[in-house]
Write a protein that holds these residues in place. Sequence first.
Motif, short mmCIF file in Angstrom:
data_model
loop_
_atom_site.label_atom_id
_atom_site.label_comp_id
_atom_site.label_asym_id
_atom_site.label_seq_id
_atom_site.Cartn_x
_atom_site.Cartn_y
_atom_site.Cartn_z
N VAL A 452 4.13 3.29 -24.48
CA VAL A 452 4.72 4.54 -23.53
C VAL A 452 5.72 3.70 -22.57
CG1 VAL A 452 4.13 6.40 -21.73
CG2 VAL A 452 2.39 5.72 -23.77
N ASN A 453 6.74 4.13 -22.84
CA ASN A 453 8.15 3.36 -22.43
C ASN A 453 7.88 3.27 -20.79
OD1 ASN A 453 9.21 2.63 -24.55
ND2 ASN A 453 10.76 4.24 -24.62
N HIS A 454 7.58 4.34 -20.02
CA HIS A 454 7.73 4.33 -18.51
C HIS A 454 6.48 3.67 -18.11
CE1 HIS A 454 4.81 7.88 -19.21
NE2 HIS A 454 4.12 7.46 -18.21
N TYR A 455 5.63 2.94 -18.77
CA TYR A 455 4.47 2.24 -18.36
C TYR A 455 5.24 0.65 -18.13
CZ TYR A 455 0.78 5.38 -19.18
OH TYR A 455 -0.13 6.58 -19.21
N ASN A 456 6.26 0.43 -18.82
CA ASN A 456 6.77 -1.02 -18.94
C ASN A 456 7.76 -1.02 -17.60
OD1 ASN A 456 5.37 -1.78 -21.18
ND2 ASN A 456 6.73 -0.15 -22.50
N GLN A 457 7.20 -0.84 -16.44
CA GLN A 457 8.04 -1.32 -15.25
C GLN A 457 7.13 -1.90 -14.27
OE1 GLN A 457 9.04 2.46 -13.18
NE2 GLN A 457 7.52 3.66 -14.39
N ALA A 458 7.72 -2.57 -13.47
CA ALA A 458 7.10 -3.00 -12.43
C ALA A 458 7.92 -3.37 -10.94
CB ALA A 458 6.60 -4.35 -12.65
N GLY A 459 7.39 -3.41 -9.99
CA GLY A 459 8.11 -3.95 -8.55
C GLY A 459 7.47 -4.81 -7.78
N ALA A 460 8.16 -5.30 -7.06
CA ALA A 460 7.76 -6.36 -6.10
C ALA A 460 8.47 -6.31 -4.73
CB ALA A 460 7.63 -7.75 -6.55
N LEU A 461 7.91 -6.77 -3.78
CA LEU A 461 8.25 -6.76 -1.97
C LEU A 461 8.36 -8.27 -1.90
CD1 LEU A 461 9.55 -5.44 0.60
CD2 LEU A 461 7.18 -5.18 1.06
N VAL A 462 9.67 -8.81 -1.66
CA VAL A 462 9.73 -10.10 -1.05
C VAL A 462 10.10 -10.19 0.19
CG1 VAL A 462 10.80 -12.52 -1.57
CG2 VAL A 462 10.26 -10.88 -3.48
N GLN A 463 9.29 -10.88 0.99
CA GLN A 463 9.62 -10.91 2.43
C GLN A 463 9.88 -12.41 2.73
OE1 GLN A 463 6.99 -8.08 4.92
NE2 GLN A 463 6.03 -8.37 3.05
N ILE A 464 11.20 -12.53 3.52
CA ILE A 464 11.36 -13.84 3.94
C ILE A 464 11.41 -14.12 5.50
CG2 ILE A 464 12.99 -15.81 3.65
CD1 ILE A 464 14.41 -14.22 1.19
N GLY A 468 11.31 -19.52 7.18
CA GLY A 468 11.45 -20.42 5.66
C GLY A 468 10.53 -19.90 4.94
N THR A 469 9.37 -19.47 5.26
CA THR A 469 8.05 -19.13 4.23
C THR A 469 8.47 -17.92 3.59
OG1 THR A 469 6.94 -18.24 6.15
CG2 THR A 469 6.33 -20.48 5.53
N VAL A 470 7.50 -17.33 2.53
CA VAL A 470 8.00 -16.28 1.73
C VAL A 470 6.66 -15.60 1.37
CG1 VAL A 470 8.83 -15.61 -0.39
CG2 VAL A 470 9.92 -17.29 0.72
N LEU A 471 6.66 -14.44 1.62
CA LEU A 471 5.46 -13.55 1.17
C LEU A 471 5.73 -12.51 -0.03
CD1 LEU A 471 2.47 -12.69 1.65
CD2 LEU A 471 3.17 -11.00 3.03
N VAL A 472 5.10 -12.49 -1.15
CA VAL A 472 5.39 -11.76 -2.04
C VAL A 472 4.24 -10.79 -2.55
CG1 VAL A 472 6.21 -11.48 -4.54
CG2 VAL A 472 6.78 -13.40 -3.30
N ASN A 473 4.60 -9.35 -2.26
CA ASN A 473 3.64 -8.47 -2.67
C ASN A 473 3.99 -7.82 -4.14
OD1 ASN A 473 2.56 -8.42 -0.13
ND2 ASN A 473 3.94 -6.97 0.86
#
Length: 490
Positions: A452-464, A468-473
């Motif tokens: 099912v095509n619309h299941y093949n998606q994702a997202g992420a939130l990158v906070q810099i 200099g450190t990074v947090l990825v949700n």
Amino acid sequence: MSAPQTPLQIVQVHESAHLHVAGSAIYVDDIAERQGTLHAAFGLSTCAHGNIVSMDISAVLNATGVVKVLVAENIPGQNNCGPILHDEPILADSKVHYVGQPIFIVVAQTHLQARRAAQLAQIEYAPLPATYSARAAADQSKFVVPPIHKQRGDASTAINTAPRKISGRFAVGGQEQFYLEGQISYAIPLENNGMQLYCSTQHPSEMQHHVAHCLNISFNQVSVETRRMGGAFGGKESQSAVFACGAAIAAQACNAPVKLRPDRDDDMLITGKRHDFSYDFEAGFDATGLLLGVKFVLISRAGFSADLSGPVAARALCHVDNAYYLSAVDVRAMAARTNTQSNTAFRGFGGPQGAIAIEYVLDTIAHELGFDALDVRRRNFYDEANNTAARCTTHYDMSVEDFPLRDMLAKLEASSDYWARRAEVSAFNDKRGVLRRGLALTPVKFGIAFNVNHYNQAGALVQIYTDGTVLVNHGGTEMGQGLHTKIVQV
């Protein structure tokens, strides 16, 4: 001239390796319990199929440490945790459908008190006819979703006009996921009727939705946190819902934190497994082992509700070709309703149950012709014959654009000394009575992603941050596969 430099190799250690080695990695049961935490357990059905005539829970209420007992009518919202269809109650109401189905929730001061009290209910059932096997259910046209059918060409004619024919039936069993960390949820009431849930689940957002629905609150009032799981293998995709909802219902009713951690025996009684399948097949082929036509009927044991049995059946149907071109094929897949736990996701998600069907047929053809099964497999590869575009299209109309299996198989055949080892196996079997050895080299084509095509998606939130450190949700869950480590590598 200076010597050429070796390319820099960056080795990324598993982000939790030091915690695992030290035993300090936090799983749900390791979270420090809030003051006043209570413990819940399910009271389970002992009847495979029947109407509940009466239920006396007085002994449960009077048991040591018991705070509250909750039944279906105490659920403030929807009594449902089915992932696709609304056909799976959190707590059985008036009727039970399998041995181990949750009927009530006991909330007590300790885990052991809750478990002991859950055994004390006196429940009278009026038994109804029960169906246990997939084939028996299919014979009675009992299905959790309508059967599906896919065909290409005229398989019946191709089989009937083929020089050689075979037919038969066989079955494969299911499997328990047996994650090391069992099912567990810890629910903590928040202000404004909110709920914080720590849950060992592959699907936090689905747990959020189920909990909101059963508590009759909004999605934004429910927060689900999953730091890591001690294994899942599909068993915590949809079936962590009954535990998440049970803990949340108890926490709201008692206005106190509630942990619901079933012991392994209850866990295995309540939850579903890999779908076991029964198969019927017919095939026509020529003297070289080339398949000319094949028909399959795939019957899975779904259990009492739909759960994910529809998508599992669909993937099994799409994987009956495995690595082979089927010029004339007819496949029917059924998800049979039985009075057992609802079977669910398990690694491969129907793919292995589909692929084994064609492998069984090719093995049988090899035996009929006296050939080695490896040669029959190679004869039927997608790019065999004339390597035309038509022979690189699946029975579900998808192009096979990259097919490296022929070259891979040749290399594996040589590097594994396949034929020498095959000769050793044959020599051993010629000299033995009961004991036998086996050897197989089996190619696999496996589709990646959802169909099912619309299941093949994702997202992420990158906070810099300014230091200099990074947090990825991100939306993935860590169940032992090293996902968080891969995110760090990215």
